[in-house]
Motif scaffolding. Sequence first.
Motif, short mmCIF file in Angstrom:
data_model
loop_
_atom_site.label_atom_id
_atom_site.label_comp_id
_atom_site.label_asym_id
_atom_site.label_seq_id
_atom_site.Cartn_x
_atom_site.Cartn_y
_atom_site.Cartn_z
N TYR A 126 12.06 8.28 13.66
CA TYR A 126 11.15 7.20 13.33
C TYR A 126 10.45 7.38 11.99
O TYR A 126 9.63 6.55 11.60
N LEU A 127 10.78 8.44 11.24
CA LEU A 127 10.26 8.60 9.89
C LEU A 127 11.40 8.74 8.88
O LEU A 127 11.19 9.19 7.76
N THR A 128 12.60 8.34 9.24
CA THR A 128 13.76 8.59 8.40
C THR A 128 13.70 7.83 7.08
O THR A 128 13.83 8.40 6.01
N ASP A 129 13.54 6.54 7.12
CA ASP A 129 13.60 5.74 5.92
C ASP A 129 12.39 5.97 5.02
O ASP A 129 12.51 6.12 3.82
N VAL A 130 11.22 5.97 5.63
CA VAL A 130 9.96 6.15 4.92
C VAL A 130 9.10 7.05 5.80
O VAL A 130 9.05 6.85 7.01
N PRO A 131 8.42 8.05 5.22
CA PRO A 131 7.58 8.93 6.05
C PRO A 131 6.30 8.25 6.51
O PRO A 131 5.20 8.76 6.34
N ASP A 132 6.46 7.08 7.08
CA ASP A 132 5.37 6.26 7.59
C ASP A 132 5.99 5.42 8.70
O ASP A 132 7.01 4.75 8.49
N THR B 115 -1.29 -4.54 4.43
CA THR B 115 -2.36 -4.42 3.44
C THR B 115 -3.17 -3.14 3.58
O THR B 115 -3.99 -2.84 2.71
N THR B 116 -2.96 -2.39 4.63
CA THR B 116 -3.77 -1.20 4.90
C THR B 116 -3.14 0.04 4.28
O THR B 116 -2.00 0.38 4.60
N SER B 117 -3.89 0.72 3.42
CA SER B 117 -3.40 1.95 2.80
C SER B 117 -4.04 3.19 3.40
O SER B 117 -3.51 4.29 3.24
N ASP B 118 -5.15 3.03 4.11
CA ASP B 118 -5.85 4.18 4.69
C ASP B 118 -4.99 4.82 5.78
O ASP B 118 -4.65 4.17 6.77
N PRO B 119 -4.63 6.10 5.63
CA PRO B 119 -3.75 6.75 6.61
C PRO B 119 -4.33 6.72 8.02
O PRO B 119 -3.58 6.52 9.00
N ALA B 120 -5.64 6.92 8.18
CA ALA B 120 -6.23 6.95 9.51
C ALA B 120 -6.09 5.59 10.20
O ALA B 120 -5.79 5.52 11.39
N PRO C 152 0.79 -1.24 0.00
CA PRO C 152 0.00 0.00 0.00
C PRO C 152 0.82 1.28 0.00
O PRO C 152 0.30 2.34 -0.31
N ILE C 153 2.10 1.21 0.36
CA ILE C 153 2.90 2.43 0.46
C ILE C 153 4.17 2.35 -0.37
O ILE C 153 5.17 3.01 -0.05
N ARG D 250 -3.96 4.59 13.54
CA ARG D 250 -4.56 3.91 14.69
C ARG D 250 -3.65 2.76 15.14
O ARG D 250 -3.44 2.54 16.34
N ILE D 251 -3.08 2.04 14.19
CA ILE D 251 -2.17 0.95 14.52
C ILE D 251 -0.89 1.49 15.16
O ILE D 251 -0.38 0.92 16.14
#
Length: 504
Positions: A404-410, A444-449, A154-155, A453-454
Amino acid sequence: MPSTVRRLLAVGALLGLVAGCGGNAASTGTPVPDGELRIAAQFAPRSGYAMDTDDAFVVANLGSSETLVKAGSDGTAQPSLATSWTQDGARWTFTLRPGVTFHDGTPLTPAAVVDSLTWVAGVSAPPRAIRGIGLTAAESGPDAVTVTTAKPDPILPLRLSSVNTAILAPSAYTGGPPNVVGTGTGPMRIVSAQGTQEAVVERNDAYWGPRPQLARATVQFVTDPAARALALRAGDVQIAQGLPESSLLEFTEGNGYTNQSVAAPRTVSLMLNESRAPFDDIRVRQAVAKAIDRTALAEQALAGSALPASELFGPAVAWGSQDPPPAPDVQGAKDLLAAAGNPQISVTLATYPNRPELPTLATAVQGMLREIGVDARIQIGEYGPQEPGLLAGDYDMFLLSRNYLTDVPDAGSTLVSDYSCAGSYNINRYCSPEFDALLAPLGTTSDPAERQRIFTAAAAKLDADAVGLPLVHSQENAVGRDVAGYTIDPLAKQLLTTEVTRTE
């Protein structure tokens, strides 16, 4: 500073919009056409500029390398060397930007992109952003590439904003690690890389974007924060990164300096080795957590230059906790140690000096632990030589600063690499099937919200299990003189951009 103001500053910093004591890249004079610049950088390359390691951040900061996708200030994927992309299940197709040439004069082609992505995905230990996803790349016509993963990701576009996935010229790949000298696409071209001492870059006159303002820059890698301050004070450099709080007080706008400070998604945590005594006992870890006064660390030890942490994620991100940290409880800590059998605890507390706040925090933590009968001997050394032992579990306590967002902004990437049972950077040696199950939907989750939550639930689980105790959320600083157009990047991916210029 009131907590509301701190939170607003932290959120603004993540968007790259906040700069303290002088504003956002304020000029100290008149721009010098085709000027030259010298910089005292905080971190040196540790692996010979290997693009599959954190040295890729150094290459990106030099303004040399670029990726297919870049992360926007809101954490979304934005065009870079790719102008657009579409998804079809596990397959993504990226359309390449026309008219791009590498520093060696060769054109950006689908074949060149495939070569770069295939190399980085095929190393023995792929970078965290793409590890374990089964990434493959193939040409798709004259102006596009197809990137496929083992399962729908998803990302994936955000993963390809990782500096490790930078696209280099075919001439970079000659059988060994890719050569980064003269093979990027960025606004600045590396012309000299002298190990851990310095690197020299010159303007890329064929750059596809705006014409770079600088003609040349020399980046000196100065790991000692006091030495960085001295170089700036002496006029040997025009920008110095990561200065001690005490030094910042002398570099004022009134003295001709531009002082920037931004909050970043970075947390200083106290890692406790759960693979051996005494920290294999959760009661001991909880006792350490209760002994530490995080507010005092932020507001007294660091003179208000950091925010106290109540969990892994702080107010710099939407899903981070806005609550104050728990107050220290020395008696509660002693009670937990008593329940654990009153072990005689004598351990080594290690850290590194590149980030000037870490030795200061180590001393403060040492004193707090002494109050509950824990003898922590401080050991300070360069991070590089310590990393193999950390990853092998050969340590007691380690004070680590981690973006904690260095590699990927997620945050999913950091949670998996740092805390899952199979995590490649699981320094704490933490393994919880329940935690891994909590992270599983991120695949599998692409929804940002839903993803956020996770993230929130994961931080709560780590707190309950007393894993990698978060102490403070850091802020980044840099001081400049006779320079304009420079802004601190909270994600540590940009330093030399087209806007940076020398002034007089």
